[in-house]
Scaffold this motif. Structure first.
Motif, PDB file in Angstrom:
ATOM      1  N   ILE A   1     117.440 140.299  10.941  1.00 32.20           N
ATOM      2  CA  ILE A   1     117.345 139.565  12.204  1.00 32.20           C
ATOM      3  C   ILE A   1     118.462 138.529  12.217  1.00 32.20           C
ATOM      4  O   ILE A   1     118.956 138.123  11.157  1.00 32.20           O
ATOM      5  CB  ILE A   1     115.969 138.882  12.416  1.00 32.20           C
ATOM      6  N   GLN A   2     118.868 138.131  13.390  1.00 30.22           N
ATOM      7  CA  GLN A   2     119.945 137.152  13.541  1.00 30.22           C
ATOM      8  C   GLN A   2     119.360 135.783  13.881  1.00 30.22           C
ATOM      9  O   GLN A   2     118.305 135.697  14.519  1.00 30.22           O
ATOM     10  CB  GLN A   2     120.908 137.580  14.656  1.00 30.22           C
ATOM     11  N   VAL A   3     120.053 134.747  13.475  1.00 32.37           N
ATOM     12  CA  VAL A   3     119.619 133.378  13.751  1.00 32.37           C
ATOM     13  C   VAL A   3     119.392 133.170  15.243  1.00 32.37           C
ATOM     14  O   VAL A   3     118.415 132.533  15.641  1.00 32.37           O
ATOM     15  CB  VAL A   3     120.637 132.351  13.195  1.00 32.37           C
ATOM     16  N   ASP A   4     120.262 133.734  16.069  1.00 28.68           N
ATOM     17  CA  ASP A   4     120.129 133.496  17.507  1.00 28.68           C
ATOM     18  C   ASP A   4     118.950 134.234  18.143  1.00 28.68           C
ATOM     19  O   ASP A   4     118.670 134.062  19.320  1.00 28.68           O
ATOM     20  CB  ASP A   4     121.429 133.791  18.254  1.00 28.68           C
ATOM     21  N   THR A   5     118.212 135.043  17.355  1.00 29.64           N
ATOM     22  CA  THR A   5     116.994 135.660  17.887  1.00 29.64           C
ATOM     23  C   THR A   5     115.779 134.753  17.692  1.00 29.64           C
ATOM     24  O   THR A   5     114.733 134.999  18.291  1.00 29.64           O
ATOM     25  CB  THR A   5     116.714 137.034  17.238  1.00 29.64           C
ATOM     26  N   LEU A   6     115.926 133.721  16.856  1.00 28.04           N
ATOM     27  CA  LEU A   6     114.841 132.752  16.693  1.00 28.04           C
ATOM     28  C   LEU A   6     114.774 131.880  17.942  1.00 28.04           C
ATOM     29  O   LEU A   6     115.810 131.590  18.553  1.00 28.04           O
ATOM     30  CB  LEU A   6     115.100 131.843  15.480  1.00 28.04           C
ATOM     31  N   PRO A   7     113.592 131.443  18.327  1.00 27.52           N
ATOM     32  CA  PRO A   7     113.529 130.514  19.455  1.00 27.52           C
ATOM     33  C   PRO A   7     114.342 129.258  19.144  1.00 27.52           C
ATOM     34  O   PRO A   7     114.394 128.796  18.000  1.00 27.52           O
ATOM     35  CB  PRO A   7     112.036 130.177  19.560  1.00 27.52           C
ATOM     36  N   MET A   8     114.996 128.731  20.168  1.00 27.82           N
ATOM     37  CA  MET A   8     115.804 127.524  20.003  1.00 27.82           C
ATOM     38  C   MET A   8     114.916 126.354  19.569  1.00 27.82           C
ATOM     39  O   MET A   8     113.809 126.203  20.083  1.00 27.82           O
ATOM     40  CB  MET A   8     116.447 127.150  21.348  1.00 27.82           C
TER      41      MET A   8
END
Length: 141
Positions: free
Chosen positions: A44-51
């Motif tokens: 998974i990529q960091v930018d898929t985590l909620p902000m």
């Protein structure tokens, strides 16, 4: 977005915790360790985590939503896997902030509650990183 909110990029190390401690699992039960493993191995990529959401208080940026995610992002920054992350900057709201603010050290560190395998989470994350580094250095010819 409105009401003075803005999206910005910040280094995780520039952001402080509002909590004095965090659970070793996300609310849905997913262990932080599992998410860290997926991030390190790029499943998974960091930018898929909620902000994460931050507010400024006394000249410092504090996370008001996302203390567990911030913990993982700080670990990834330590390992040079991220330099900046996208955050939602919110205008200071004393009611929201005071409900979140339980830190005794102005958010410079956080304790981990719970965990799995009887090993402290910090140690497990270091082990995951070491395993990843070793797997990356092994080449098949």
């Amino acid at each position: 977005m409105g009401n003075g909110e803005s999206v910005a990029y910040m280094r995780p190390s520039e952001i402080r915790y509002t909590h004095d401690s965090i659970q070793a699992n996300f609310r849905d039960g997913t262990p932080l360790e599992s998410t860290f493993h997926q991030l390190v191995y790029k499943k998974i990529q960091v930018d898929t985590l909620p902000m994460i959401e931050v507010m400024q208080y006394n000249g410092y940026w504090f996370v008001v939503r996302g203390n567990r995610r911030l913990f993982l992002l700080k670990k990834l920054e330590e390992y040079d896997q991220v330099s900046t992350v996208q955050v939602l900057r919110k205008p200071f709201d004393p009611d929201v902030f005071e409900r979140q603010f339980t830190t005794n050290n102005m958010g410079t560190s956080v304790k981990i509650r719970g965990g799995i395998y009887g090993t402290p989470l910090e140690l497990r994350l270091n082990e995951i990183w070491t395993e990843y580094q070793n797997s990356e250095s092994c080449t098949i010819s």
